[in-house]
Design a protein around this motif. Structure first.
Motif, PDB file in Angstrom:
ATOM      1  N   GLU A  61       0.865  -1.181   0.000  1.00  0.00           N
ATOM      2  CA  GLU A  61       0.000   0.000   0.000  1.00  0.00           C
ATOM      3  C   GLU A  61       0.905   1.235   0.000  1.00  0.00           C
ATOM      4  O   GLU A  61       1.641   1.480   0.956  1.00  0.00           O
ATOM      5  CB  GLU A  61      -0.893   0.014   1.236  1.00  0.00           C
ATOM      6  CG  GLU A  61      -1.848   1.191   1.295  1.00  0.00           C
ATOM      7  CD  GLU A  61      -2.682   1.215   2.553  1.00  0.00           C
ATOM      8  OE1 GLU A  61      -3.119   2.315   2.948  1.00  0.00           O
ATOM      9  OE2 GLU A  61      -2.887   0.145   3.168  1.00  0.00           O
ATOM     10  N   VAL A  62       0.860   2.007  -1.084  1.00  0.00           N
ATOM     11  CA  VAL A  62       1.822   3.080  -1.315  1.00  0.00           C
ATOM     12  C   VAL A  62       1.118   4.424  -1.388  1.00  0.00           C
ATOM     13  O   VAL A  62       0.114   4.574  -2.089  1.00  0.00           O
ATOM     14  CB  VAL A  62       2.594   2.841  -2.635  1.00  0.00           C
ATOM     15  CG1 VAL A  62       3.651   3.920  -2.840  1.00  0.00           C
ATOM     16  CG2 VAL A  62       3.236   1.459  -2.637  1.00  0.00           C
ATOM     17  N   THR A  63       1.674   5.411  -0.656  1.00  0.00           N
ATOM     18  CA  THR A  63       1.132   6.774  -0.669  1.00  0.00           C
ATOM     19  C   THR A  63       2.258   7.765  -0.908  1.00  0.00           C
ATOM     20  O   THR A  63       3.188   7.854  -0.094  1.00  0.00           O
ATOM     21  CB  THR A  63       0.455   7.114   0.670  1.00  0.00           C
ATOM     22  OG1 THR A  63      -0.568   6.154   0.956  1.00  0.00           O
ATOM     23  CG2 THR A  63      -0.158   8.506   0.635  1.00  0.00           C
ATOM     24  N   PRO A  64       2.218   8.526  -2.004  1.00  0.00           N
ATOM     25  CA  PRO A  64       3.223   9.588  -2.196  1.00  0.00           C
ATOM     26  C   PRO A  64       3.016  10.715  -1.186  1.00  0.00           C
ATOM     27  O   PRO A  64       1.880  11.078  -0.855  1.00  0.00           O
ATOM     28  CB  PRO A  64       2.953  10.076  -3.624  1.00  0.00           C
ATOM     29  CG  PRO A  64       2.154   8.993  -4.276  1.00  0.00           C
ATOM     30  CD  PRO A  64       1.335   8.383  -3.177  1.00  0.00           C
ATOM     31  N   LEU A  65       4.136  11.262  -0.717  1.00  0.00           N
ATOM     32  CA  LEU A  65       4.114  12.385   0.215  1.00  0.00           C
ATOM     33  C   LEU A  65       5.035  13.475  -0.317  1.00  0.00           C
ATOM     34  O   LEU A  65       6.068  13.184  -0.909  1.00  0.00           O
ATOM     35  CB  LEU A  65       4.579  11.959   1.606  1.00  0.00           C
ATOM     36  CG  LEU A  65       3.789  10.842   2.303  1.00  0.00           C
ATOM     37  CD1 LEU A  65       4.456  10.487   3.623  1.00  0.00           C
ATOM     38  CD2 LEU A  65       2.338  11.238   2.536  1.00  0.00           C
ATOM     39  N   ARG A 122       5.151   6.741   1.637  1.00  0.00           N
ATOM     40  CA  ARG A 122       4.719   6.021   2.831  1.00  0.00           C
ATOM     41  C   ARG A 122       4.225   4.653   2.367  1.00  0.00           C
ATOM     42  O   ARG A 122       3.361   4.570   1.483  1.00  0.00           O
ATOM     43  CB  ARG A 122       3.608   6.780   3.556  1.00  0.00           C
ATOM     44  CG  ARG A 122       3.157   6.102   4.852  1.00  0.00           C
ATOM     45  CD  ARG A 122       2.213   6.998   5.634  1.00  0.00           C
ATOM     46  NE  ARG A 122       0.987   7.264   4.890  1.00  0.00           N
ATOM     47  CZ  ARG A 122       0.272   8.382   5.005  1.00  0.00           C
ATOM     48  NH1 ARG A 122       0.679   9.362   5.798  1.00  0.00           N
ATOM     49  NH2 ARG A 122      -0.834   8.545   4.302  1.00  0.00           N
ATOM     50  N   VAL A 123       4.772   3.604   2.947  1.00  0.00           N
ATOM     51  CA  VAL A 123       4.462   2.247   2.490  1.00  0.00           C
ATOM     52  C   VAL A 123       3.981   1.414   3.672  1.00  0.00           C
ATOM     53  O   VAL A 123       4.662   1.327   4.702  1.00  0.00           O
ATOM     54  CB  VAL A 123       5.701   1.579   1.857  1.00  0.00           C
ATOM     55  CG1 VAL A 123       5.349   0.187   1.336  1.00  0.00           C
ATOM     56  CG2 VAL A 123       6.264   2.448   0.737  1.00  0.00           C
ATOM     57  N   GLY A 173       1.656  -5.351   8.817  1.00  0.00           N
ATOM     58  CA  GLY A 173       1.110  -4.298   9.663  1.00  0.00           C
ATOM     59  C   GLY A 173       2.041  -3.145   9.959  1.00  0.00           C
ATOM     60  O   GLY A 173       1.695  -2.266  10.757  1.00  0.00           O
ATOM     61  N   ALA A 174       3.208  -3.077   9.329  1.00  0.00           N
ATOM     62  CA  ALA A 174       4.163  -1.995   9.582  1.00  0.00           C
ATOM     63  C   ALA A 174       3.981  -0.878   8.555  1.00  0.00           C
ATOM     64  O   ALA A 174       3.464  -1.086   7.457  1.00  0.00           O
ATOM     65  CB  ALA A 174       5.592  -2.528   9.526  1.00  0.00           C
ATOM     66  N   THR A 175       4.426   0.319   8.947  1.00  0.00           N
ATOM     67  CA  THR A 175       4.401   1.475   8.052  1.00  0.00           C
ATOM     68  C   THR A 175       5.816   2.029   7.949  1.00  0.00           C
ATOM     69  O   THR A 175       6.486   2.218   8.968  1.00  0.00           O
ATOM     70  CB  THR A 175       3.446   2.563   8.572  1.00  0.00           C
ATOM     71  OG1 THR A 175       2.149   1.997   8.758  1.00  0.00           O
ATOM     72  CG2 THR A 175       3.340   3.713   7.574  1.00  0.00           C
TER      73      THR A 175
END
Length: 270
Positions: free
Chosen positions: A87-91, A112-113, A118-120
């Motif tokens: 699960e990938v989110t650009p910041l 942010r991955v 369950g880790a980020t």
């Protein structure tokens, strides 16, 4: 990316397809990417367009054997991770300059991955000399990495001019690297930042020429006709005598085949 395209990307970075999108898999992919794909700004000086589209970015890295800078490298890496089930989110982030003032909004892009265990993580394969491995996103203590001691600090307002209480400050050996906003972004949000860094005389990318890659025992960097190798913390600089020698280094050490050299910028003229 489909299965075939994903396998081609994994082949490009010399990594096996992970069985699951775990933290260990992310760490292995992160390091493999840094060792295989150079941080480079050659497109800026060759007059090439920088297209922030996942397919175009993957084609540049996989089909053309090139690298790029933050938007390109993290954009393509994010596409790979997404295809593998992360699960990938650009910041967006802003980088302090030599005077301590923050750069433009969307100055830098990081990821942010979230992993299946369950880790980020804060993943960043596009900041040049930075971490070998992702940083634990929620950890506020020291995080030791082969390239230094890193730390993520909460609530940087008052610490860095223009920061919000929800921003994160990423530090390396106590020095601020960038101010990270937590709001999710999309790749297209960074188009203005990419345009600025490709065209502005104030951008450090128009004022410098660099191609750099992590190696198993250090780093190798080519800037114009100057080749710098770092092994065990010791740097050796070599001045390459001819354009042909520079083209050979691009090919042999970075896998980049050019038919002409990018012109070397003169900071006094840009």
């Amino acid at each position: 990316m489909d299965h075939r395209r994903t396998d081609a990307y994994l082949h490009r970075i010399g990594a096996a397809r992970p069985a699951a999108p775990t933290s260990d898999a992310l760490r292995a992919l992160h390091l493999a990417h840094l060792r295989a794909v150079p941080f480079e700004n050659l497109s800026v000086h060759l007059g090439e367009e920088i297209v922030l589209d996942p397919d175009a970015l993957v084609a540049k890295l996989v089909d053309r054997g090139r690298g790029g800078f933050c938007y390109e490298l993290n954009g393509a890496f994010g596409a790979l991770l997404d295809a593998l089930g992360f699960e990938v989110t650009p910041l967006q982030a802003r980088v302090p300059g030599g005077d301590g003032r923050l750069g433009i909004p969307y100055d830098h892009m990081a990821l942010r991955v979230r992993t299946a265990d369950g880790a980020t993580w804060l993943a960043d394969v596009g900041f040049g000399t930075h971490t070998h491995y992702p940083l634990a996103y929620e950890e506020r203590g020291e995080q030791r990495d082969p390239d230094g001691v890193f730390r993520i600090e909460d609530g940087a307002a008052g610490t860095v001019d223009g920061a919000a209480d929800t921003d994160f400050l990423v530090l390396r050996d106590g020095d601020p690297q960038y101010l990270l906003e937590q709001r999710p972004r999309a790749l297209r949000d960074f188009e203005a930042g990419a345009w600025y860094h490709r065209t502005s005389p104030a951008s450090h990318f128009t004022r410098s020429l660099v191609c750099s890659r992590l190696t198993e025992d250090g780093r190798i960097t080519l800037s114009g006709h100057t080749l710098t190798t770092t092994v065990g913390g010791r740097r050796t600089r070599t001045e390459l005598p001819t354009d042909a020698a520079v083209l050979e280094v691009y090919d042999q050490h970075f896998g980049i085949v050019l038919d002409r050299l990018p012109p070397e910028p003169n900071p006094a003229e840009v």
